[in-house]
Design a protein around this motif. Structure first.
Motif, PDB file in Angstrom:
ATOM      1  N   MET A   1       0.840  -1.210   0.000  1.00 15.12           N
ATOM      2  CA  MET A   1       0.000   0.000   0.000  1.00 15.12           C
ATOM      3  C   MET A   1       0.866   1.247   0.000  1.00 15.12           C
ATOM      4  N   ASN A   2       0.695   2.059  -1.008  1.00 13.84           N
ATOM      5  CA  ASN A   2       1.458   3.300  -1.087  1.00 13.84           C
ATOM      6  C   ASN A   2       0.570   4.454  -0.628  1.00 13.84           C
ATOM      7  N   VAL A   3       0.297   4.495   0.680  1.00 10.95           N
ATOM      8  CA  VAL A   3      -0.569   5.521   1.256  1.00 10.95           C
ATOM      9  C   VAL A   3       0.254   6.766   1.560  1.00 10.95           C
ATOM     10  N   LYS A   4      -0.237   7.922   1.117  1.00 11.66           N
ATOM     11  CA  LYS A   4       0.433   9.182   1.394  1.00 11.66           C
ATOM     12  C   LYS A   4       0.105   9.637   2.820  1.00 11.66           C
ATOM     13  N   ILE A   5       0.963  10.491   3.373  1.00  7.12           N
ATOM     14  CA  ILE A   5       0.695  11.023   4.708  1.00  7.12           C
ATOM     15  C   ILE A   5       0.847  12.536   4.713  1.00  7.12           C
ATOM     16  N   LYS A   6      -0.156  13.190   5.263  1.00  6.87           N
ATOM     17  CA  LYS A   6      -0.198  14.652   5.375  1.00  6.87           C
ATOM     18  C   LYS A   6      -0.279  15.017   6.855  1.00  6.87           C
ATOM     19  N   LEU A   7       0.605  15.891   7.284  1.00  3.96           N
ATOM     20  CA  LEU A   7       0.630  16.351   8.670  1.00  3.96           C
ATOM     21  C   LEU A   7       0.267  17.823   8.674  1.00  3.96           C
ATOM     22  N   CYS A   8      -0.795  18.169   9.374  1.00  4.64           N
ATOM     23  CA  CYS A   8      -1.360  19.516   9.237  1.00  4.64           C
ATOM     24  C   CYS A   8      -1.156  20.363  10.493  1.00  4.64           C
ATOM     25  N   GLY A   9      -1.231  21.683  10.301  1.00  3.99           N
ATOM     26  CA  GLY A   9      -1.196  22.619  11.413  1.00  3.99           C
ATOM     27  C   GLY A   9       0.184  23.017  11.877  1.00  3.99           C
ATOM     28  N   MET A  10       1.152  23.093  10.972  1.00  2.00           N
ATOM     29  CA  MET A  10       2.500  23.528  11.347  1.00  2.00           C
ATOM     30  C   MET A  10       2.514  25.051  11.540  1.00  2.00           C
ATOM     31  N   PHE A  11       3.155  25.511  12.620  1.00  4.40           N
ATOM     32  CA  PHE A  11       3.213  26.960  12.808  1.00  4.40           C
ATOM     33  C   PHE A  11       4.494  27.446  13.469  1.00  4.40           C
ATOM     34  N   ARG A  12       5.424  26.540  13.783  1.00  3.68           N
ATOM     35  CA  ARG A  12       6.697  26.942  14.390  1.00  3.68           C
ATOM     36  C   ARG A  12       7.857  26.447  13.526  1.00  3.68           C
ATOM     37  N   GLU A  13       9.001  27.076  13.671  1.00  2.38           N
ATOM     38  CA  GLU A  13      10.183  26.633  12.929  1.00  2.38           C
ATOM     39  C   GLU A  13      10.565  25.212  13.313  1.00  2.38           C
ATOM     40  N   CYS A  14      10.445  24.870  14.595  1.00  2.00           N
ATOM     41  CA  CYS A  14      10.797  23.511  15.005  1.00  2.00           C
ATOM     42  C   CYS A  14       9.853  22.478  14.410  1.00  2.00           C
ATOM     43  N   ASP A  15       8.584  22.871  14.137  1.00  2.00           N
ATOM     44  CA  ASP A  15       7.661  21.955  13.463  1.00  2.00           C
ATOM     45  C   ASP A  15       8.222  21.558  12.095  1.00  2.00           C
ATOM     46  N   ILE A  16       8.770  22.532  11.395  1.00  2.00           N
ATOM     47  CA  ILE A  16       9.348  22.266  10.073  1.00  2.00           C
ATOM     48  C   ILE A  16      10.578  21.374  10.200  1.00  2.00           C
ATOM     49  N   ASP A  17      11.368  21.595  11.239  1.00  2.00           N
ATOM     50  CA  ASP A  17      12.527  20.720  11.459  1.00  2.00           C
ATOM     51  C   ASP A  17      12.080  19.281  11.704  1.00  2.00           C
ATOM     52  N   TYR A  18      11.002  19.110  12.449  1.00  2.00           N
ATOM     53  CA  TYR A  18      10.487  17.758  12.719  1.00  2.00           C
ATOM     54  C   TYR A  18      10.047  17.069  11.430  1.00  2.00           C
ATOM     55  N   VAL A  19       9.307  17.785  10.591  1.00  2.00           N
ATOM     56  CA  VAL A  19       8.805  17.147   9.367  1.00  2.00           C
ATOM     57  C   VAL A  19       9.924  16.931   8.356  1.00  2.00           C
ATOM     58  N   ASN A  20      10.915  17.815   8.340  1.00  2.00           N
ATOM     59  CA  ASN A  20      12.060  17.581   7.457  1.00  2.00           C
ATOM     60  C   ASN A  20      12.771  16.287   7.831  1.00  2.00           C
ATOM     61  N   GLU A  21      12.787  15.988   9.120  1.00  2.00           N
ATOM     62  CA  GLU A  21      13.392  14.738   9.586  1.00  2.00           C
ATOM     63  C   GLU A  21      12.520  13.544   9.233  1.00  2.00           C
ATOM     64  N   ALA A  22      11.211  13.695   9.408  1.00  2.00           N
ATOM     65  CA  ALA A  22      10.291  12.569   9.197  1.00  2.00           C
ATOM     66  C   ALA A  22       9.981  12.308   7.725  1.00  2.00           C
ATOM     67  N   GLN A  23       9.949  13.357   6.904  1.00  2.00           N
ATOM     68  CA  GLN A  23       9.674  13.263   5.470  1.00  2.00           C
ATOM     69  C   GLN A  23       8.278  12.705   5.137  1.00  2.00           C
ATOM     70  N   PRO A  24       7.219  13.369   5.615  1.00  2.00           N
ATOM     71  CA  PRO A  24       5.886  13.037   5.114  1.00  2.00           C
ATOM     72  C   PRO A  24       5.757  13.509   3.666  1.00  2.00           C
ATOM     73  N   ASP A  25       4.630  13.216   3.037  1.00  2.00           N
ATOM     74  CA  ASP A  25       4.403  13.643   1.652  1.00  2.00           C
ATOM     75  C   ASP A  25       3.912  15.084   1.580  1.00  2.00           C
ATOM     76  N   TYR A  26       3.076  15.476   2.554  1.00  2.00           N
ATOM     77  CA  TYR A  26       2.473  16.805   2.565  1.00  2.00           C
ATOM     78  C   TYR A  26       2.482  17.348   4.000  1.00  2.00           C
ATOM     79  N   ILE A  27       2.540  18.668   4.123  1.00  2.00           N
ATOM     80  CA  ILE A  27       2.272  19.316   5.405  1.00  2.00           C
ATOM     81  C   ILE A  27       1.301  20.465   5.158  1.00  2.00           C
TER      82      ILE A  27
END
Length: 211
Positions: A1-27
Motif C-alpha cells: 500500500m502506497n498511502v500518502k501522509i499529510k501532517l497539518c497545522g505547522m506553525f513553528r520553525e521547530c515543526d518544520i525541522d520535525y517534518v524535514n526529519e520525518a519526510q511526510p508527503d504533505y504538510i
C-alpha cells in the motif's frame, strides 16, 4: 500500500525541522482562520516554506476564505496545494484553480455517504474525509464506500500514530491526515510525527512482502 501522509497545522520553525526529519508527503498550514491556535499569516508561511524540504509539498488550509487572498498563498509560492475546509462550492473551486493552477483539496464533514457523494462532484482534485473542522474526533468509517468515490481522498479525523495503520488497511485511502494526533498540549510532538510517518511507510513494506 502506497498511502500518502499529510501532517497539518505547522506553525513553528521547530515543526518544520520535525517534518524535514520525518519526510511526510504533505504538510499543512492553517491560514486566514483566526479560530485556530495554529493560524499563521502569509509572511510566516513564506518563511516556514523556505525552511521546508523541497521533497515535501505544502498545503494552505482555510475555511470559506476570500478567494483572492487565498489564491495569493499559491501565487506567491507559499503553498503547492490549497485546501478548502468550509462550504466552498464547485464555482469557488473552479475559480481558485483557474487563478492558481494548483491542485485543490476539498474537506468533507462526513455524517452520511451522501455528504461524500455531494463533494465528489465539486471538481476538487482530492477530498479530505473528516468529522468536522479540525475536531480531532473519529467519524464512522463504515460510511465510506471507497469503490464508489471517484475523487482520490485523504482520511482524517481522530487519527493518531497508534491507529493510522489499521485505518489505512481498512479504508485504503489515497492518504491519511493528522494534526491534533501528532500534538502534545497543542504543540507538534517530534516523536509522534516520526512514529506516524514510520507507521505509514511500513504499509508499503507489508505490500512488498506479500508480493
Amino acid at each position: 500500500m502506497n498511502v500518502k501522509i499529510k501532517l497539518c497545522g505547522m506553525f513553528r520553525e521547530c515543526d518544520i525541522d520535525y517534518v524535514n526529519e520525518a519526510q511526510p508527503d504533505y504538510i499543512g498550514f492553517i491560514v486566514m482562520f483566526q479560530k485556530s491556535h495554529r493560524n499563521i499569516d502569509l509572511e510566516t508561511v513564506l518563511r516556514l516554506k523556505k525552511r521546508l524540504s523541497p521533497s515535501i509539498k505544502s498545503v494552505a488550509v482555510s475555511v470559506d476564505a476570500d478567494l483572492k487572498q487565498f489564491a495569493e498563498f499559491a501565487r506567491l509560492g507559499a503553498a503547492d496545494l490549497l485546501q478548502c475546509h468550509g462550504s466552498e462550492n464547485a464555482e469557488y473551486i473552479a475559480r481558485l484553480r483557474e487563478m492558481t493552477g494548483v491542485s485543490i483539496i476539498k474537506s468533507v464533514k462526513v455524517t452520511s455517504f451522501s455528504d461524500i457523494e455531494n463533494a465528489d462532484v465539486l471538481g476538487a482534485d482530492f477530498l479530505l474525509l473528516d468529522s468536522g473542522t479540525g475536531s480531532g474526533k473519529t467519524f464512522d468509517h463504515s460510511l465510506i464506500i471507497p469503490e464508489k468515490i471517484k475523487t482520490p481522498f485523504f482520511l482524517a479525523g481522530g487519527l493518531t500514530p497508534e491507529n493510522i495503520a489499521a485505518a489505512a488497511r481498512e479504508i485504503r485511502p489515497y492518504g491519511v491526515d493528522l494534526s491534533s494526533g501528532i500534538e502534545t498540549e497543542k504543540l507538534k510532538d517530534r516523536e509522534k510525527i516520526l512514529k506516524a510517518v514510520t507507521e505509514i511507510r511500513a504499509l508499503k513494506g507489508e505490500q512488498n512482502e506479500r508480493n
